[in-house]
Each structure stands twice: as structure tokens, then as C-alpha cells.
Design an enzyme around this catalytic site. Structure first.
Site, PDB file in Angstrom:
ATOM      1  N   PHE A  92      -6.739   7.521   2.688  1.00 46.69           N
ATOM      2  CA  PHE A  92      -7.978   7.433   1.921  1.00 46.69           C
ATOM      3  C   PHE A  92      -8.056   6.182   1.064  1.00 46.69           C
ATOM      4  CE2 PHE A  92      -5.187   9.516  -1.211  1.00 46.69           C
ATOM      5  CZ  PHE A  92      -5.475   8.797  -2.368  1.00 46.69           C
TER       6      PHE A  92
ATOM      7  N   LYS B 157      -8.571   8.176  13.570  1.00 41.68           N
ATOM      8  CA  LYS B 157      -8.735   9.389  12.768  1.00 41.68           C
ATOM      9  C   LYS B 157      -8.568   8.981  11.306  1.00 41.68           C
ATOM     10  CE  LYS B 157      -7.276  12.308  10.554  1.00 41.68           C
ATOM     11  NZ  LYS B 157      -7.678  12.718   9.145  1.00 41.68           N
TER      12      LYS B 157
ATOM     13  N   GLU C 295     -10.387  12.241   5.872  1.00 41.74           N
ATOM     14  CA  GLU C 295     -11.605  13.035   5.723  1.00 41.74           C
ATOM     15  C   GLU C 295     -12.164  12.964   4.304  1.00 41.74           C
ATOM     16  OE1 GLU C 295      -8.072  15.892   5.225  1.00 41.74           O
ATOM     17  OE2 GLU C 295      -8.588  14.035   6.280  1.00 41.74           O
TER      18      GLU C 295
ATOM     19  N   SER D 178       1.705   8.940   3.240  1.00 46.88           N
ATOM     20  CA  SER D 178       2.860   9.330   2.435  1.00 46.88           C
ATOM     21  C   SER D 178       4.112   9.441   3.307  1.00 46.88           C
ATOM     22  CB  SER D 178       2.597  10.665   1.738  1.00 46.88           C
ATOM     23  OG  SER D 178       2.554  11.713   2.693  1.00 46.88           O
TER      24      SER D 178
ATOM     25  N   CYS E 143      -0.257   1.596  -1.833  1.00 54.60           N
ATOM     26  CA  CYS E 143       1.175   1.679  -1.549  1.00 54.60           C
ATOM     27  C   CYS E 143       1.920   0.445  -2.006  1.00 54.60           C
ATOM     28  CB  CYS E 143       1.413   1.931  -0.066  1.00 54.60           C
ATOM     29  SG  CYS E 143       0.970   0.545   0.994  1.00 54.60           S
TER      30      CYS E 143
ATOM     31  N   GLU F 279       6.464   9.144  -5.771  1.00 54.01           N
ATOM     32  CA  GLU F 279       5.346   8.207  -5.671  1.00 54.01           C
ATOM     33  C   GLU F 279       4.133   8.866  -6.332  1.00 54.01           C
ATOM     34  OE1 GLU F 279       3.054   5.483  -2.346  1.00 54.01           O
ATOM     35  OE2 GLU F 279       3.644   7.509  -1.802  1.00 54.01           O
TER      36      GLU F 279
END
Length: 499
Positions: free
Chosen positions: A149, A173, A176, A226, A281, A382
Site C-alpha cells: 500500500f 495484484k 486493496e 512485510s 521500507c 518494523e
């Protein structure tokens, strides 16, 4: 309410599963959109379309591919603001940050435009008597990308432009949580002339991901997200015989030596830790202050952090926006609330922050934690939010040992005026990307992006040469042709027969 549907075969395809997910404006907390969530059957339909498209696209000329990519680059450039507005509305980051995301994605499109030189191959002549050997690279087939995201435009553009330039067809993909940018990218690709079925967007949740990982006609999977999910993607897809590049999480450190320019280091720490609300990240989430500079550095960071303007992403005055969801905001806040109990000094507490007129938004202020212990939750996990941890080390060696003990190895930086120390650091540090007086060492498009240890699963980094190698496979062709002078009797090729 707006509905985001799939993009399959060059057109919008309505969701057939009956399942939809909410898409929220993070600045208001209001659900503004619903996104179709694909079933395994819908994923299979998209893969079948992509497989059919590969029959022609995989055999297309490099000239035909690059013609589309150059047109695509022009369309993306012309639609920068429109893409950025979609990112702001669904992710929440400020408009300037969203524009920067589009610009970094464009770097990879530009790399893909030069694919002709990247796929030249190699040739050795006369390795034996009239024997030549050639090495070539060919596309894989149907490949998939599963993206996070936090960069809904940039990370997809790290994947599919190179994949299709190499002759593959692609199933994207996206997250969402902010799906609209992905559809916009696909629509512009079609406008640029990309044939139907070459780039497809399938929205969904875990069911769609699992269907891609298991599908026999998907030959490779790229992932950014992640570490736990990256590990699952790598394990599952590899077990199904797929090629995998899975980029995981991070805990990026910045080592500040006593000779560093503390003002420059503080500026870098603030922008790298709090930019994009820490939802990246490559954010610096841990500063390691060496020697006696710790107190002065923390004070300079605090002074700068307190001046950051937080507000809606579409407000030009805003420098930081909200977090993606209320649940994520609450999780980030929990690390700050528990920090003092685990030994840290809470210099800035951003929990409980609100913005007037947008009280239901997913707001959190900037947090700064000092004297953080390596066994605390705030250091080990994280956090993925605007929380900066400061740790202390007495020596350079102690600081490097602390950083290398982390299970993550994504990116790290050193701030110093000493070239010798910087040279030692870049060789001794166990991370895939290193910055010297550069806080966020994201490589340019023609170098590859990727970490070490628990930050990467698979053999290939993303984009750059690694990306091209990931989306192609090598083939070596050995040939031997008889000399024309040895043609059978009765066949005259005009060559002399006296040698």
C-alpha cells in the site's frame, strides 16, 4: 459509492465474487470506495487471458515493445498529477510526495525503454572448427506482481515495465487499501498501445494471492511487503516451482560519527524518518549516535521535528499526512505508549494528535524515542510509522556491531567527514543498500534495489540488471555449419573448391 473493478484483457471487468473491500480516505476516515476482491476462479480467468496474450507478445519485436514503452512514458509524464491525486486520496501522503513516487517509477519505465541494449546477448565465434556459441535471454511467460500500500504507483512500476519489455505478460495484484492508481497505470498502458492481456490488474486479498502462488501457469512472482509475508510468498511460490523475488521489511539504521555535520545529520534523520509518515521500507527508523554527540543530535532532531506541518495530503501546506488506516495508526501508537516502560526516554510523543476539521482522520504526530534498548519492541519491530529511535554507542566498532546484529539488512547510512571511516563502513556493514551522507540510499533505476538477511527472500534484487535477469532466462546455442565449399555435388553456390 465508487467501485474499483479488475482490469483484464484491456478492459474493465466487474468483480464476480460478490466480495468487496472498503477503501478509506485516511484524512477523513470516510469510506469513499469499494474494491472488488477476486476469487480463485477470477484469478484463473486473468491468467488464461495473459497466457493467450503471451503467444504473440513474447514473439514481438523489440522495436514494437519499445515503441509502446516510449508512448507510455509520455502518457505517464502527462498524467503525473492525476496519478498523484489518486495516491493522495487513498494513501494519504502529501501531493509532493506522491509526485515524487511517480517520478521514481518513471525511472524504471525509462530503463525499460532501453531494453534493446539490455537483451543483446553474447556471441563467441570459432570456439572450435566452424563452431559458434551464442547466449541469449528469452521471456518467461506469465509473471505476477504483488505490491504494498505504501507506494501504490512506484512499486508496480518497479515490476511490470521491465517484465513486459522483456516479452512477458503480467498480472498485478495491488494492495486493496489503495487500488485506484494501479488501474490508472493499466489504462494508460492500453492507451499507449500495449496489446490487450499483456498487463492485467486483479484486485483481492489473501485468496487472490494464494491463487496466484498456486497457479501452474504463473511462472514467476515479485513481491514487496512485510518480512513475514515475504517469507510466506517465497516458501509457497518456490514450492510450486516458481521463480521468486520477495522483498521484506526493514529496520534501517543511520550511524552518526562524532565528526559528522550534526545539522546535516539532523535534517537527514527528520526527512528520512518522518517523510511519507514513515510508511516506507527505506525510512530511517534507528539513529545510532556514536560518542558524546548523542544529546546534541537528539536536540537538533527534536527542534526540526516539532516544526513539521501535519495535515491532509491535498493541502499544499502539509508536509506529512495521515497513516493508511486507523488500525495501523493505533498499532504505531502502541509502540510509543509502551516505550518508557521498556527503558526509553520519550522525547516527543505523537500519539493523540488530531487535525482540526478532520478529527476522524488516521492522524498521529511525530515521535522521538531516545536511549532505546535493542531488546525493546520499538527497536526490534518494523513500526512503519513516524517513530524514530535513537540508540547510543561508544565507538564506531560498537555501532557497526549493533547494526549488523539486526535481523534486517535492507538499507543503512553513515554520516561522517572521514572518507576512511566511510569506506570501512560500506564494506563491513551487512546491508544491501548503503548511503554515505545520504539517508535513504534508494538506487537509481539502472542499479538494482534490494536488501540482505530478512529483508530479501530469493536471489534477485528488483529492477536494474537484476530485474531484467529475473524476468528472462538464459539459453546457450551452439552451432556448426559446414563450409559452403563442401556442398553436395550438383549444388553450385559459387564458392571455390580448391581449399
Amino acid at each position: 459509492m465508487k467501485t474499483v473493478n479488475h482490469w483484464i484483457g484491456g478492459t474493465t471487468v466487474e468483480g464476480a465474487s460478490g466480495n468487496y473491500g472498503p477503501v478509506t480516505d485516511p484524512a477523513t476516515g470516510e469510506v469513499t470506495t469499494q474494491v472488488a476482491l477476486a476469487s480463485a476462479e477470477e484469478v484463473d480467468a486473468a491468467v488464461r487471458v495473459a497466457k493467450e496474450a503471451f503467444l504473440s507478445w513474447g514473439q514481438s519485436s523489440l522495436a514494437a515493445r519499445t515503441k509502446v514503452l516510449f508512448a507510455y512514458r509520455a502518457l505517464l509524464d502527462a498524467n503525473r498529477d492525476a496519478i498523484a491525486e489518486l495516491i493522495v486520496a487513498e494513501h494519504g501522503k502529501v501531493h509532493s510526495d506522491a509526485l515524487g513516487e511517480v517520478a521514481r517509477g518513471l525511472e524504471i519505465v525509462e530503463l525499460a525503454c532501453g531494453i534493446t541494449t539490455q537483451l543483446k546477448g553474447e556471441l563467441s565465434t570459432s570456439v572450435s572448427n566452424r563452431v559458434d556459441v551464442a547466449a541469449i535471454r528469452q521471456p518467461l511467460g506469465v509473471v505476477a506482481g504483488i505490491t504494498p500500500f505504501n507506494f501504490p504507483a512506484m512499486v508496480p512500476m518497479w515490476m511490470f515495465p521491465l517484465a513486459v519489455a522483456c516479452g512477458n505478460t503480467f498480472i498485478l495484484k495491488p494492495s486493496e487499501k489503495d487500488p485506484s492508481a494501479a488501474n490508472k497505470l493499466a489504462e494508460l498502458a492500453a492507451e499507449a498501445g500495449l496489446p490487450a492481456g499483456v498487463l492485467n490488474v486483479v484486485h483481492g486479498d489473501k485468496a487472490a494471492v494464494d491463487a496466484l502462488l498456486a497457479h501452474p501457469d504463473v511462472v514467476a512472482v515479485s513481491f514487496v511487503g512485510s518480512t513475514p509475508i515475504a517469507r510466506h510468498i517465497h516458501t509457497t511460490a518456490s514450492a510450486n516451482g516458481k521463480r521468486v523475488q520477495a522483498l521484506g521489511g526493514a529496520k534501517n539504521h543511520m550511524l552518526v560519527l562524532p565528526d559528522a555535520d550534526l545539522d546535516a545529520a539532523a535534517d537527514a534523520a527528520v526527512s528520512a524518518a518522518y517523510g511519507s509518515a514513515g510508511e516506507r521500507c527505506m525510512a530511517i527508523s534507528a539513529v545510532v549516535a556514536v560518542g558524546a554527540i548523542g544529546d546534541a543530535l537528539v536536540e537538533k532532531i527534536r527542534e526540526r521535528a516539532e516544526k513539521i506541518k501535519i495535515g491532509p495530503g491535498n493541502d499544499p501546506a502539509s508536509e506529512m499526512g495521515p497513516l493508511i488506516t486507523a488500525a495501523h495508526r493505533d498499532k504505531v501508537a502502541s509502540y510509543v505508549k509502551g516505550a518508557a516502560g521498556q527503558g526509553a526516554e520519550v522525547v516527543l510523543d505523537g500519539t493523540g494528535y488530531t487535525v482540526d476539521g478532520h478529527e476522524n482522520g488516521h492522524w498521529i504526530g511525530l515521535s522521538l524515542l531516545d536511549h532505546v534498548r535493542t531488546d525493546s519492541d520499538a527497536y526490534r519491530d518494523e513500526i512503519f510509522g513516524p517513530v524514530l529511535c535513537v540508540l547510543r554507542a561508544e565507538t564506531y566498532e560498537e555501532g557497526v556491531a549493533l547494526i549488523n546484529a539486526s535481523p534486517f539488512g535492507n538499507g543503512t547510512a553513515i554520516f561522517t567527514r572521514d572518507g576512511g571511516a566511510a569506506r570501512r563502513f560500506q564494506l563491513e556493514i551487512q546491508a544491501g543498500m548503503v548511503g554515505v551522507n545520504v539517508p535513504i540510499p534508494v538506487p537509481v533505476g539502472y542499479h538494482s534495489f534490494g536488501g540482505w538477511k530478512d529483508s530479501l527472500f530469493g536471489d534477485h534484487h528488483i529492477y536494474g540488471n537484476d530485474g531484467i535477469h529475473f524476468y528472462t532466462r538464459g539459453k546457450v546455442v551452439t552451432t556448426r555449419w559446414p563450409d559452403p565449399s563442401e556442398a553436395p555435388d550438383g549444388v553450385d553456390l559459387g564458392f571455390p573448391r580448391n581449399h
